[in-house]
Design an enzyme around this catalytic site. Structure first.
Site, PDB file in Angstrom:
ATOM      1  N   ILE A 181      26.510  24.024  44.227  1.00 40.95           N
ATOM      2  CA  ILE A 181      27.711  23.403  43.646  1.00 40.95           C
ATOM      3  C   ILE A 181      27.709  21.901  43.912  1.00 40.95           C
ATOM      4  CG2 ILE A 181      30.250  23.348  43.792  1.00 40.95           C
ATOM      5  CD1 ILE A 181      30.165  26.404  44.170  1.00 40.95           C
ATOM      6  N   GLY A 264      30.484  26.104  50.666  1.00 41.10           N
ATOM      7  CA  GLY A 264      30.330  27.547  50.532  1.00 41.10           C
ATOM      8  C   GLY A 264      31.628  28.220  50.117  1.00 41.10           C
ATOM      9  N   HIS A 436       2.386  26.348  22.306  1.00 35.66           N
ATOM     10  CA  HIS A 436       2.143  24.929  22.580  1.00 35.66           C
ATOM     11  C   HIS A 436       2.856  24.082  21.541  1.00 35.66           C
ATOM     12  CE1 HIS A 436       0.000  21.344  23.853  1.00 35.66           C
ATOM     13  NE2 HIS A 436      -0.253  21.093  22.579  1.00 35.66           N
TER      14      HIS A 436
HETATM   15  C1  FAD Z   1      31.685  25.717  40.628  1.00 36.26           C
HETATM   16  C2  FAD Z   1      30.939  27.026  40.528  1.00 36.26           C
HETATM   17  C3  FAD Z   1      29.837  27.126  39.708  1.00 36.26           C
HETATM   18  C4  FAD Z   1      29.161  28.337  39.597  1.00 36.26           C
HETATM   19  N1  FAD Z   1      28.072  28.403  38.774  1.00 36.26           N
HETATM   20  C5  FAD Z   1      27.396  29.554  38.657  1.00 36.26           C
HETATM   21  C6  FAD Z   1      26.297  29.658  37.765  1.00 36.26           C
HETATM   22  O1  FAD Z   1      25.940  28.709  37.075  1.00 36.26           O
HETATM   23  N2  FAD Z   1      25.658  30.854  37.683  1.00 36.26           N
HETATM   24  C7  FAD Z   1      26.025  31.927  38.442  1.00 36.26           C
HETATM   25  O2  FAD Z   1      25.401  32.980  38.335  1.00 36.26           O
HETATM   26  N3  FAD Z   1      27.072  31.863  39.290  1.00 36.26           N
HETATM   27  C8  FAD Z   1      27.765  30.710  39.410  1.00 36.26           C
HETATM   28  N4  FAD Z   1      28.860  30.656  40.235  1.00 36.26           N
HETATM   29  C9  FAD Z   1      29.212  31.847  41.027  1.00 36.26           C
HETATM   30  C10 FAD Z   1      29.974  32.860  40.179  1.00 36.26           C
HETATM   31  O3  FAD Z   1      31.096  32.253  39.597  1.00 36.26           O
HETATM   32  C11 FAD Z   1      30.403  34.032  41.049  1.00 36.26           C
HETATM   33  O4  FAD Z   1      29.266  34.567  41.697  1.00 36.26           O
HETATM   34  C12 FAD Z   1      31.051  35.134  40.229  1.00 36.26           C
HETATM   35  O5  FAD Z   1      32.181  34.644  39.563  1.00 36.26           O
HETATM   36  C13 FAD Z   1      31.434  36.305  41.144  1.00 36.26           C
HETATM   37  O6  FAD Z   1      32.069  37.289  40.404  1.00 36.26           O
HETATM   38  P1  FAD Z   1      33.102  38.285  41.117  1.00 36.26           P
HETATM   39  O7  FAD Z   1      33.529  39.221  40.052  1.00 36.26           O
HETATM   40  O8  FAD Z   1      32.545  38.811  42.347  1.00 36.26           O
HETATM   41  O9  FAD Z   1      34.322  37.364  41.560  1.00 36.26           O
HETATM   42  P2  FAD Z   1      35.273  36.397  40.758  1.00 36.26           P
HETATM   43  O10 FAD Z   1      34.621  35.856  39.544  1.00 36.26           O
HETATM   44  O11 FAD Z   1      35.809  35.440  41.754  1.00 36.26           O
HETATM   45  O12 FAD Z   1      36.428  37.359  40.234  1.00 36.26           O
HETATM   46  C14 FAD Z   1      37.358  37.923  41.065  1.00 36.26           C
HETATM   47  C15 FAD Z   1      38.620  38.140  40.267  1.00 36.26           C
HETATM   48  O13 FAD Z   1      39.531  38.888  41.034  1.00 36.26           O
HETATM   49  C16 FAD Z   1      40.826  38.404  40.812  1.00 36.26           C
HETATM   50  N5  FAD Z   1      41.641  38.800  41.952  1.00 36.26           N
HETATM   51  C17 FAD Z   1      41.506  38.423  43.246  1.00 36.26           C
HETATM   52  N6  FAD Z   1      42.436  39.031  44.002  1.00 36.26           N
HETATM   53  C18 FAD Z   1      43.161  39.809  43.172  1.00 36.26           C
HETATM   54  C19 FAD Z   1      44.258  40.686  43.349  1.00 36.26           C
HETATM   55  N7  FAD Z   1      44.808  40.889  44.557  1.00 36.26           N
HETATM   56  N8  FAD Z   1      44.757  41.331  42.276  1.00 36.26           N
HETATM   57  C20 FAD Z   1      44.229  41.132  41.041  1.00 36.26           C
HETATM   58  N9  FAD Z   1      43.202  40.318  40.820  1.00 36.26           N
HETATM   59  C21 FAD Z   1      42.663  39.669  41.878  1.00 36.26           C
HETATM   60  C22 FAD Z   1      40.638  36.903  40.686  1.00 36.26           C
HETATM   61  O14 FAD Z   1      41.723  36.297  39.988  1.00 36.26           O
HETATM   62  C23 FAD Z   1      39.332  36.828  39.912  1.00 36.26           C
HETATM   63  O15 FAD Z   1      39.545  36.775  38.528  1.00 36.26           O
HETATM   64  C24 FAD Z   1      29.587  29.468  40.341  1.00 36.26           C
HETATM   65  C25 FAD Z   1      30.723  29.373  41.156  1.00 36.26           C
HETATM   66  C26 FAD Z   1      31.397  28.174  41.247  1.00 36.26           C
HETATM   67  C27 FAD Z   1      32.617  28.097  42.112  1.00 36.26           C
END
Ligand code: FAD
Length: 459
Positions: A181, A264, A436
Site C-alpha cells: 500500500i 499493515g 514477439h
Molecule cells: C489500499 C488497498 C489496496 C489494495 N489493493 C489490492 C490489490 O490490488 N489486490 C488485491 O488482491 N488486494 C488488494 N487489497 C486487499 C484486499 O482489499 C483485501 O484482501 C480484500 O478486500 C479482503 O476481502 P475480505 O472479504 O476478507 O474483507 P473486506 O473486503 O474487508 O470485506 C469485509 C466486509 O465485511 C463488512 N463487515 C465488517 N463487519 C461487519 C459486521 N459486523 N456486519 C456486517 N458487515 C460487516 C465490511 O463492511 C466489509 O464490506 C488492498 C487493500 C487496500 C486497503
C-alpha cells in the site's frame, strides 16, 4: 427478536471473501443470506484494489503526458485536477458496484444491510432480526492498523481510506511503511507531483518480495525522486502549521503536508461475538484449518479475517472453497505460495512461488536466472526497466518462483502462475513460443537461459 431461518448459509461480511462464497453457494443451489453493514464489494471494491488502481492508471496517464516528448509526441503536462480524478475513480467503482449488486440479485442471494453479530454457532443478529442457517461464514475482513500511541486524525495523519478521498494532491507526504500500500501511494503521489518520502523499518521496500525485486524497485523509485529511509523506525509525529514534522529513531526529521500510515491491516472481529460463541482466535484473527473450518463445526471463516495473505483473490478462492466444501465438492486446500502477488506501482512488481531466500531457508538446492528487460524489445519500446527472475530446483527444475519487475508485469504473472502451479520444468517452458514483441518473451528468455539455451541473454 424476529427469527428468520431456513438458510443454508448465513454469511457475515460482503467483501471479496463473503460475496464470492455467496455467489458460488447460490450457484450450487444453497439458500444464502449475505449480511453487510456498508456496501457489498468490501475493502477491495470501495477502499482498496479498484480505487487505488484507478489512481495508478491516472498516474500513468500523467507520466505519459509528461514524457510524451520522449516518444516524439508534442503534448504538455499541465496539472492534476484531483476532483476530476476522483470522479473517474468513483465512476469505475460505481460501475463495478452496480454490476456486483446485479450479480447477487440474479443468483438470488438475499442481501441484508446492517451490522451483524454472531450470537450462537448458527445465528447472526442484525438489530432485532435473527438470521439462522445450517452454516455461518465469517468474512468481516480487515481495517488499517496504526502503531501504538500513533493517533490517526484523518487529516494530517491518515490511512489509505482517507488517502483515497483527498480532494487535492498533497505537496509532500511521508509514507510510513514500504509495503504494497505504501509503495502504491508513493508511486501515485509522485506521478501527481508530490514530494514523497517512505519510511520503512525493515532494510528494504516490499520486504516479502525477492530481494532482487526490492533492489530494482528501490533504484527505480530513487530515479523517480521518491526518497526512502530504510531500516529505520518512526519515532514521533508533531503537528506544524504547514503539516507534520516526522522524527525518525535515528534523529532525522522530515517535514511534510501529511503522513500516510501504511503499516499493515488488522482483523475486524472485536465486539462481533466470535469469542463469546467460542470461536478460536489469535490476536483478533479467526483460526482456521486448511479448508477454512473454525473449531466450531457450523462456522467457517475466510479472507483477511483469517491469517494468511491479505489479497482479494485469496478471499475469492477461500470463499469459493467454503461454498464447495459445504456442497460436498471436496475442494483442495490452497497452496499459498502459488498465489500471484502484484504491487501496481511504477514499475510494477509481481511474483509467484518462493524467493531465493526462502529456497535457501528450506534447504532446496536451486539455480536462478535474472533476465534484464533491457534485452526485451517490448520493454524497450515501453521505455521500462526491470527484470524477469526465475528460480528452479538445481539440475533442471521444477520452477520454484517467478519474480518480475517492470511496467505492466502484473498482467504477465498469470503465466508465472501456470508455470509454478503446474510444476513445470524450465526445459518445457523453453519450448513454448512467446509472441514477439511482447514482455512475455522475457519469461521465455529466462527459461531458455535456465534450460541452457539462452537466446537474447547476456550472462
Ligand atoms: C489500499 C488497498 C489496496 C489494495 N489493493 C489490492 C490489490 O490490488 N489486490 C488485491 O488482491 N488486494 C488488494 N487489497 C486487499 C484486499 O482489499 C483485501 O484482501 C480484500 O478486500 C479482503 O476481502 P475480505 O472479504 O476478507 O474483507 P473486506 O473486503 O474487508 O470485506 C469485509 C466486509 O465485511 C463488512 N463487515 C465488517 N463487519 C461487519 C459486521 N459486523 N456486519 C456486517 N458487515 C460487516 C465490511 O463492511 C466489509 O464490506 C488492498 C487493500 C487496500 C486497503
Amino acid at each position: 427478536m424476529t427469527q428468520i431461518s431456513n438458510y443454508d448459509l448465513v454469511i457475515l461480511g460482503g467483501g471479496s471473501g463473503g460475496y464470492a462464497c455467496a455467489l458460488r453457494a447460490a450457484e450450487l443451489g444453497s439458500r444464502v443470506v449475505l449480511i453487510e453493514k456498508d456496501k457489498v464489494g468490501g475493502t477491495c471494491l470501495h477502499r482498496g484494489c479498484i480505487p487505488t488502481k484507478a489512481l495508478l492508471h491516472a498516474a500513468e496517464v500523467a507520466d505519459l503526458a509528461r514524457d510524451a516528448g520522449d516518444f516524439g509526441v508534442v503534448a504538455s503536462f499541465d496539472r492534476i485536477d484531483m476532483p476530476a480524478v476522483n470522479v473517474y475513480k468513483d465512476k469505475v467503482v460505481d460501475r463495478l458496484f452496480k454490476g456486483l449488486q446485479g450479480l447477487l440479485a440474479s443468483r438470488k442471494v438475499e442481501v441484508v444491510h446492517g451490522e451483524g453479530r454472531l450470537v450462537t454457532p448458527t445465528q447472526v443478529a442484525v438489530g432485532d432480526d435473527l438470521y439462522e442457517g445450517s452454516h455461518v461464514v465469517l468474512a468481516t475482513g480487515s481495517e488499517a492498523r496504526s502503531l501504538p500511541g500513533l493517533e490517526i486524525d484523518g487529516v494530517k495523519v491518515i490511512t489509505s481510506d482517507q488517502a483515497l478521498t483527498l480532494d487535492h494532491v498533497p505537496a509532500s507526504a511521508v509514507i510510513l511503511g514500504g509495503g504494497v500500500i505504501g509503495a502504491e501511494f508513493a508511486s501515485v503521489w509522485r506521478s501527481f507531483g508530490a514530494e514523497v518520502t517512505i519510511v520503512e523499518m525493515l532494510p528494504r521496500l516490499l520486504p516479502p518480495e525477492d530481494e532482487a525485486s526490492s533492489k530494482l524497485l528501490e533504484r527505480a523509485f530513487r530515479r523517480r525522486g521518491i526518497n526512502s529511509h530504510l531500516g529505520v523506525r518512526f519515532a514521533d509525529v508533531k503537528d506544524t502549521p504547514a503539516g507534520v514534522l516526522v522524527t525518525l529513531e535515528n534523529g532525522k526529521t522530515i517535514e511534510a503536508e501529511l503522513m500516510l500510515v501504511a503499516v499493515g491491516r488488522g482483523p475486524v472481529s472485536a465486539g462481533l461475538g466470535y469469542e463469546q460463541v467460542g470461536v478460536k482466535m489469535d490476536r483478533g484473527f479467526v483460526q482456521v484449518d486448511e479448508l477454512w473450518r473454525t473449531n466450531i463445526p457450523t462456522i467457517s471463516a475466510v479472507g483477511d479475517l483469517t491469517p494468511g495473505p491479505q489479497l482479494a483473490h485469496v478471499g475469492f478462492a477461500e470463499g469459493i472453497g467454503v461454498a464447495e466444501r459445504l456442497a460436498g465438492l471436496n475442494p483442495a486446500p490452497i497452496d499459498y505460495d502459488g498465489v500471484p502477488r502484484v504491487t501496481y506501482c511504477d514499475p510494477e512488481v509481481a511474483s509467484v512461488g518462493i524467493t531465493s531466500a526462502q529456497a535457501a531457508e528450506r534447504g532446496i538446492e536451486f539455480e536462478e536466472v535474472n533476465y534484464n528487460l533491457g534485452g526485451n524489445g517490448k520493454s524497450v519500446i515501453l521505455q521500462t526497466q526491470g527484470s524477469a527472475k526465475v528460480i528452479a530446483v538445481a539440475g533442471g527444475g521444477p520452477v520454484l518462483g517467478v519474480h518480475l519487475v517492470g511496467a505492466r508485469v502484473g498482467e504477465l504473472i498469470a503465466e508465472g502462475q501456470l508455470i509454478y502451479n503446474w510444476e513445470a520444468f524450465p526445459a518445457d517452458v523453453a519450448k513454448l513460443i512467446h509472441p514477439h514483441p511482447t514482455q512475455s518473451e522475457a519469461i521465455g528468455e529466462a527459461h531458455l537461459a535456465l534450460a541452457g539455451k539462452p537466446l537474447h541473454f547476456h550472462s
